[in-house]
Design a protein around this motif. Structure first.
Motif, PDB file in Angstrom:
ATOM      1  N   ASP A 214       0.809  -1.221   0.000  1.00 17.17           N
ATOM      2  CA  ASP A 214       0.000   0.000   0.000  1.00 17.17           C
ATOM      3  C   ASP A 214       0.841   1.270   0.000  1.00 17.17           C
ATOM      4  O   ASP A 214       0.482   2.262  -0.638  1.00 17.17           O
ATOM      5  CB  ASP A 214      -0.916   0.015   1.231  1.00 17.17           C
ATOM      6  CG  ASP A 214      -2.053  -0.993   1.109  1.00 17.17           C
ATOM      7  OD1 ASP A 214      -2.353  -1.404  -0.015  1.00 17.17           O
ATOM      8  OD2 ASP A 214      -2.633  -1.354   2.151  1.00 17.17           O
ATOM      9  N   TRP A 215       1.951   1.252   0.746  1.00 15.03           N
ATOM     10  CA  TRP A 215       2.651   2.509   1.018  1.00 15.03           C
ATOM     11  C   TRP A 215       4.103   2.569   0.522  1.00 15.03           C
ATOM     12  O   TRP A 215       4.622   3.654   0.284  1.00 15.03           O
ATOM     13  CB  TRP A 215       2.665   2.780   2.526  1.00 15.03           C
ATOM     14  CG  TRP A 215       1.330   2.775   3.177  1.00 15.03           C
ATOM     15  CD1 TRP A 215       0.811   1.813   3.991  1.00 15.03           C
ATOM     16  CD2 TRP A 215       0.319   3.783   3.093  1.00 15.03           C
ATOM     17  NE1 TRP A 215      -0.447   2.149   4.418  1.00 15.03           N
ATOM     18  CE2 TRP A 215      -0.773   3.367   3.873  1.00 15.03           C
ATOM     19  CE3 TRP A 215       0.240   5.008   2.413  1.00 15.03           C
ATOM     20  CZ2 TRP A 215      -1.925   4.119   4.009  1.00 15.03           C
ATOM     21  CZ3 TRP A 215      -0.919   5.761   2.551  1.00 15.03           C
ATOM     22  CH2 TRP A 215      -1.986   5.321   3.335  1.00 15.03           C
ATOM     23  N   CYS A 216       4.763   1.450   0.403  1.00 14.22           N
ATOM     24  CA  CYS A 216       6.227   1.467   0.261  1.00 14.22           C
ATOM     25  C   CYS A 216       6.761   0.907  -1.059  1.00 14.22           C
ATOM     26  O   CYS A 216       7.957   1.040  -1.336  1.00 14.22           O
ATOM     27  CB  CYS A 216       6.874   0.692   1.418  1.00 14.22           C
ATOM     28  SG  CYS A 216       6.384   1.301   3.047  1.00 14.22           S
ATOM     29  N   LEU A 217       5.918   0.267  -1.833  1.00 13.01           N
ATOM     30  CA  LEU A 217       6.379  -0.364  -3.074  1.00 13.01           C
ATOM     31  C   LEU A 217       5.460  -0.012  -4.235  1.00 13.01           C
ATOM     32  O   LEU A 217       4.273   0.260  -4.037  1.00 13.01           O
ATOM     33  CB  LEU A 217       6.427  -1.889  -2.915  1.00 13.01           C
ATOM     34  CG  LEU A 217       7.395  -2.463  -1.869  1.00 13.01           C
ATOM     35  CD1 LEU A 217       7.148  -3.955  -1.705  1.00 13.01           C
ATOM     36  CD2 LEU A 217       8.837  -2.185  -2.255  1.00 13.01           C
ATOM     37  N   THR A 218       6.016  -0.041  -5.416  1.00  9.83           N
ATOM     38  CA  THR A 218       5.227   0.119  -6.642  1.00  9.83           C
ATOM     39  C   THR A 218       5.453  -1.116  -7.518  1.00  9.83           C
ATOM     40  O   THR A 218       6.602  -1.492  -7.781  1.00  9.83           O
ATOM     41  CB  THR A 218       5.644   1.375  -7.419  1.00  9.83           C
ATOM     42  OG1 THR A 218       5.410   2.527  -6.606  1.00  9.83           O
ATOM     43  CG2 THR A 218       4.849   1.500  -8.709  1.00  9.83           C
ATOM     44  N   ASP A 222       6.301  -5.674 -15.315  1.00  9.81           N
ATOM     45  CA  ASP A 222       6.900  -7.005 -15.464  1.00  9.81           C
ATOM     46  C   ASP A 222       6.785  -7.848 -14.198  1.00  9.81           C
ATOM     47  O   ASP A 222       7.349  -8.936 -14.106  1.00  9.81           O
ATOM     48  CB  ASP A 222       8.369  -6.879 -15.883  1.00  9.81           C
ATOM     49  CG  ASP A 222       9.230  -6.204 -14.812  1.00  9.81           C
ATOM     50  OD1 ASP A 222       8.664  -5.773 -13.764  1.00  9.81           O
ATOM     51  OD2 ASP A 222      10.455  -6.099 -15.012  1.00  9.81           O
ATOM     52  N   GLY A 223       6.020  -7.335 -13.197  1.00  9.92           N
ATOM     53  CA  GLY A 223       5.814  -8.100 -11.979  1.00  9.92           C
ATOM     54  C   GLY A 223       6.851  -7.866 -10.902  1.00  9.92           C
ATOM     55  O   GLY A 223       6.753  -8.442  -9.819  1.00  9.92           O
ATOM     56  N   THR A 224       7.862  -7.042 -11.144  1.00  7.64           N
ATOM     57  CA  THR A 224       8.851  -6.700 -10.122  1.00  7.64           C
ATOM     58  C   THR A 224       8.361  -5.482  -9.344  1.00  7.64           C
ATOM     59  O   THR A 224       7.356  -4.849  -9.684  1.00  7.64           O
ATOM     60  CB  THR A 224      10.224  -6.403 -10.757  1.00  7.64           C
ATOM     61  OG1 THR A 224      10.095  -5.273 -11.630  1.00  7.64           O
ATOM     62  CG2 THR A 224      10.725  -7.611 -11.546  1.00  7.64           C
ATOM     63  N   TYR A 225       9.091  -5.157  -8.292  1.00  8.57           N
ATOM     64  CA  TYR A 225       8.692  -4.055  -7.420  1.00  8.57           C
ATOM     65  C   TYR A 225       9.845  -3.069  -7.254  1.00  8.57           C
ATOM     66  O   TYR A 225      11.011  -3.463  -7.211  1.00  8.57           O
ATOM     67  CB  TYR A 225       8.280  -4.583  -6.038  1.00  8.57           C
ATOM     68  CG  TYR A 225       7.068  -5.473  -6.084  1.00  8.57           C
ATOM     69  CD1 TYR A 225       5.797  -4.964  -5.879  1.00  8.57           C
ATOM     70  CD2 TYR A 225       7.201  -6.843  -6.354  1.00  8.57           C
ATOM     71  CE1 TYR A 225       4.675  -5.777  -5.946  1.00  8.57           C
ATOM     72  CE2 TYR A 225       6.090  -7.666  -6.420  1.00  8.57           C
ATOM     73  CZ  TYR A 225       4.828  -7.132  -6.211  1.00  8.57           C
ATOM     74  OH  TYR A 225       3.726  -7.936  -6.282  1.00  8.57           O
ATOM     75  N   LYS A 226       9.491  -1.791  -7.142  1.00  6.46           N
ATOM     76  CA  LYS A 226      10.500  -0.775  -6.874  1.00  6.46           C
ATOM     77  C   LYS A 226      10.046   0.054  -5.673  1.00  6.46           C
ATOM     78  O   LYS A 226       8.853   0.093  -5.342  1.00  6.46           O
ATOM     79  CB  LYS A 226      10.716   0.115  -8.100  1.00  6.46           C
ATOM     80  CG  LYS A 226       9.557   1.032  -8.424  1.00  6.46           C
ATOM     81  CD  LYS A 226       9.931   1.957  -9.588  1.00  6.46           C
ATOM     82  CE  LYS A 226       8.810   2.972  -9.850  1.00  6.46           C
ATOM     83  NZ  LYS A 226       9.153   3.895 -10.963  1.00  6.46           N
ATOM     84  N   PRO A 227      10.986   0.720  -4.988  1.00 14.22           N
ATOM     85  CA  PRO A 227      10.607   1.486  -3.788  1.00 14.22           C
ATOM     86  C   PRO A 227       9.737   2.688  -4.142  1.00 14.22           C
ATOM     87  O   PRO A 227       9.933   3.342  -5.167  1.00 14.22           O
ATOM     88  CB  PRO A 227      11.956   1.936  -3.213  1.00 14.22           C
ATOM     89  CG  PRO A 227      12.900   1.899  -4.365  1.00 14.22           C
ATOM     90  CD  PRO A 227      12.440   0.762  -5.224  1.00 14.22           C
ATOM     91  N   ASN A 228       8.778   2.956  -3.284  1.00 19.57           N
ATOM     92  CA  ASN A 228       7.933   4.139  -3.408  1.00 19.57           C
ATOM     93  C   ASN A 228       8.175   5.005  -2.178  1.00 19.57           C
ATOM     94  O   ASN A 228       7.675   4.722  -1.092  1.00 19.57           O
ATOM     95  CB  ASN A 228       6.457   3.741  -3.492  1.00 19.57           C
ATOM     96  CG  ASN A 228       5.536   4.944  -3.557  1.00 19.57           C
ATOM     97  OD1 ASN A 228       5.985   6.087  -3.691  1.00 19.57           O
ATOM     98  ND2 ASN A 228       4.242   4.698  -3.459  1.00 19.57           N
TER      99      ASN A 228
END
Length: 288
Positions: A214-218, A222-228
Motif C-alpha cells: 500500500d505505502w512502500c512499493l510500486t 513485469d511483476g517486479t517491485y521498486k521502492p515508493n
C-alpha cells in the motif's frame, strides 16, 4: 462555551453550501472543520461543573479524562499530517485514537471496579522493574535507573498501591477484566467493524506485506517491485471515520461530569451531522 462559539460561528448556511459545492472546496472545508473539531475537543477536556469539581478530577474520573486529552492531542497531529498530505502517518495515528476512544467509552459504561482495574493494568512493566531491583539489577545503581525507580514509586504511592496489590491483574494476564481489546471493541462498537478499522490499522504500527504494497512499493508491469518513497495524499476518508469513534466518549464524559446540557448536546450533534454530510458529499463527488 464562549471559546467554542467563536470556533463555530462561521458555519453559516452560505459558508457550508460553498464548502460542499465542489471536490476542491470540500477538501478545503473539511480541513477547516477537522481543525475546529480538534479545538472543540480540547475545550471540552477543560470544561467542568464547578459545583461537582471545584478543583480538578479525582481518581474516579482522571483515567477517563486522560484518554480524552490523548484523543484531542492525537487528532491535532492527524490534522497536521492531513494538511501535509501524508496519509501514511495518519494511518499510524488513527489506531491509538480508536483505542483511546473505545477504552474511554468502555470505562464510562462500567463501574468504579473496572476503572481501578484499568489503572492497575498499567503497572505491568513497572512492577517488573521493581522485581529487577529486588533481583539486584546493576541498572538501578545508575542515575537513569534511580530516576526511573523514583518515578515508579511516586506513582504507586500516590495511588496507595503496593507491589502485592496486583494479584487479579496477574491472573488476568494484565488485560482489562481479562478481555482482549477485540472483546472490548465488540462490546462498545460492533465486531464487524473491527477488521476494517482497528484490525487493518495494526499493519500501520507493526508493518506487513500488504502494508508495504500500500505505502512502500510500486508494482512494475513485469511483476517486479521498486521502492515508493513518496507520501500518499490524504483526503477526508482518513479522518471522518475517526470522528464516528471519538464523539461518543466526549458525550458520555459531559454526562458524567454534569456538564451535558442543551448547548453541549447540540454541539456534539452538530459535529456528527457535519461529519456525515462531508462523507456523503465526498462519496457523491469522488471519481475513482
Amino acid at each position: 462555551m464562549e471559546e467554542i462559539n467563536k470556533i463555530t460561528e462561521k458555519y453559516q448556511p452560505d459558508y457550508i453550501s460553498e464548502g460542499l459545492s465542489s471536490l476542491e472546496n470540500l477538501n478545503r472545508f473539511a480541513l477547516t472543520f477537522f481543525k475546529d473539531v480538534a479545538e472543540i475537543y480540547d475545550c471540552l477536556t477543560r470544561l467542568k461543573n464547578i459545583e461537582r469539581n471545584p478543583s480538578g478530577f479525582s481518581l474516579d474520573d482522571a483515567p477517563i479524562l486522560g484518554l480524552l486529552v490523548r484523543i484531542a492531542k492525537l487528532l491535532k497531529e492527524v490534522i497536521a499530517y492531513y494538511e501535509k498530505d501524508h496519509a501514511e502517518i495518519i494511518g499510524i495515528l488513527d489506531r491509538p485514537i480508536i483505542e483511546a476512544s473505545t477504552i474511554a467509552t468502555y470505562l464510562m459504561r462500567n463501574g468504579p471496579d473496572i476503572l481501578l482495574d484499568y489503572r492497575k493494568c498499567s503497572y505491568k512493566d513497572r512492577l517488573r522493574l521493581l522485581r529487577d531491583l529486588e533481583a539486584g539489577s546493576a541498572f538501578f545503581n545508575t542515575k537513569p535507573g534511580q530516576r526511573l525507580l523514583k518515578s515508579v514509586r511516586e506513582k504507586m504511592d500516590a495511588e496507595g498501591f503496593s507491589k502485592d496489590d496486583f494479584g487479579e491483574q496477574k491472573k488476568n494476564k494484565w488485560r482489562l477484566q481479562g478481555k482482549r481489546f477485540y472483546d472490548i471493541f465488540a462490546e462498545v462498537e460492533h465486531a464487524d467493524l473491527y477488521p476494517s478499522t482497528y484490525g487493518m490499522m495494526s499493519e500501520s504500527i507493526h508493518g506487513s506485506w500488504n502494508e508495504s504494497l500500500d505505502w512502500c512499493l510500486t508494482r512494475m508491469p513485469d511483476g517486479t517491485y521498486k521502492p515508493n518513497l513518496s507520501s500518499y495524499p490524504a483526503d477526508i476518508r482518513f479522518v471522518t471515520p475517526m470522528l464516528r469513534f471519538t464523539n461518543p466518549p466526549y458525550r458520555l464524559w459531559l454526562e458524567r461530569i454534569d456538564a451535558y446540557d442543551e448547548n453541549t448536546r447540540g454541539l456534539l450533534d452538530w459535529i456528527e451531522k457535519v461529519n456525515l454530510m462531508l462523507f456523503s458529499k465526498y462519496d457523491e463527488l469522488f471519481d475513482e
